[in-house]
Design an enzyme around this catalytic site. Sequence first.
Site, mmCIF file in Angstrom:
data_model
loop_
_atom_site.group_PDB
_atom_site.id
_atom_site.type_symbol
_atom_site.label_atom_id
_atom_site.label_comp_id
_atom_site.label_asym_id
_atom_site.label_seq_id
_atom_site.Cartn_x
_atom_site.Cartn_y
_atom_site.Cartn_z
ATOM 1 N N ASP A 281 1.034 -1.274 0.004
ATOM 2 C CA ASP A 281 0.003 -0.001 0.000
ATOM 3 C C ASP A 281 0.885 1.301 -0.176
ATOM 4 O O ASP A 281 1.898 1.212 -0.640
ATOM 5 C CB ASP A 281 -0.835 -0.042 1.131
ATOM 6 N N HIS B 93 -2.908 5.873 4.421
ATOM 7 C CA HIS B 93 -4.041 4.734 4.011
ATOM 8 C C HIS B 93 -3.428 3.410 4.383
ATOM 9 O O HIS B 93 -4.086 2.734 5.131
ATOM 10 C CB HIS B 93 -4.020 4.935 2.357
ATOM 11 N N SER C 289 -11.087 -0.920 0.553
ATOM 12 C CA SER C 289 -9.844 -0.695 0.906
ATOM 13 C C SER C 289 -9.687 -1.297 2.431
ATOM 14 O O SER C 289 -8.823 -2.077 2.936
ATOM 15 C CB SER C 289 -9.055 0.488 1.056
#
Length: 474
Positions: free
Chosen positions: A163, A200, A410
């Site tokens: 990621d 994230h 996600s």
Amino acid sequence: MAPQRFHEQFHHIQRSLPDVPLTMGPDDSAGLLYEKGVVLVRDGEEARFVEDAVRTHFTATAGLVPDHVRRMGPQAGRTGVTRIRVGDPAEGEDTVPHALRAVREAEGRRGRRLAGRNHVVHIAVNACPGDEPVPVARTGPANPAAAEGSYDPATAVGVLVVDTGLVHDHLSYPLLAHTSGDAQLTETDGDGVLHQYVGHGTFIAGILAAVAPNTDITVRGTLEDAGAVLESDFAGKLFEAVDRDGWPDIISLSAGAASEDTDGLIGLDAFMRELSAQRTLLVAAAGNNGSDIPFWPAAYAALPEYADTVLSVGALRTDGESEACFSNHGPWVRVHAPGERLTSALTGFTGPVPYVYQHSSYDSCRFGADYACTCQYPRHTGVLSEGRESTGAKPDQVMFDGLAQWSGTSFATPVAAGLVAARMTAYGERDPRTAGARLLAATTDRAQVRGAHVPALFPPTWRPVPVVVPALPA
């Protein structure tokens, strides 16, 4: 003008890849995004065959010139693919559809697909965001909350998160005490404002650690560049991650590419073959286009040869009873898990940091949902929104001080990955693929997705929140 997030993000991604001409299509709503004027093929004999077939086709087709058809060389490493230029990207028309038509008849004779678009692979909030993060007080509870259990380095389940990297102060968040990996390259701009999608990977790691305390989590910043990378380069980056750390028990991947091809991405062929030969389980996000167009690599779960290798995960709304409005769907999505307004760590706890919203909220759900979804609430105006300049609307700014709420497949993905890891610990199972299969077989929970009752996974510490249906105007 209603904000069009896919178009807004397309321009954002193009700025982050200035040397790569990109295009959308043929249906913008499907989320297809790829390199203009280039097709992707397997290196070797197939590349030579495709090159000749396209040049011959262009010679016989009025208005298309074969001079630009040329191979651009094999990719570095062991991905086994090469790019073929099939037109001048400076010209207005994209020649990729013409080139793909040129090889369709030959594909029938060869028995497999020979060429495809060179898609942009992106984190699953990048080309079509579920939403942007919303601040939560640092004293607020995580959701899912931390599960009971302790960390044992001798038995901890290894999870690799591919990621964005970890924020610099992530170890200030207690649940991330056993998390390591790459640091986020650049967190803020010159004014100290968080870049889009910073945190994230940290947010995902926080969810994993909450659901499965007995895990060794490694976060690799493979998708730092606006969360986007060309398909031709993606497998090489995945190989780099597993070569660096070894094949883990579980890979949690909240990224992919929409493609209408039914047999996967040519650029991932080599990686998927090697993955299949390992014991690793790939848990992959279904994507946020609100579409049934397959999102790869999650959609490999529907191919028989990868059915035990890949677990594809869609997102449920806050009450867990139905799909979140943005979640992709279809028979290739194996399971759904909570993915709307989850709460996890965005930064550590070393001080507040500002963020300016990139997208405006909608007056109604952009996917047609009839509940108070993240398309509409909370209300804000974003920097990238089309038409903002004409109205003079000022983008909204918020401050993050540790925790955030965020939505997307996600984040449903690490919920499912964490539940597989938690089962491995609870039952002493060493094979992650067996644990994943048994987890699905044991679940009796169901959610309604597009009229079908589908398997759903819920952490014991997740708190459902009733959905709100907006009142009709008088």
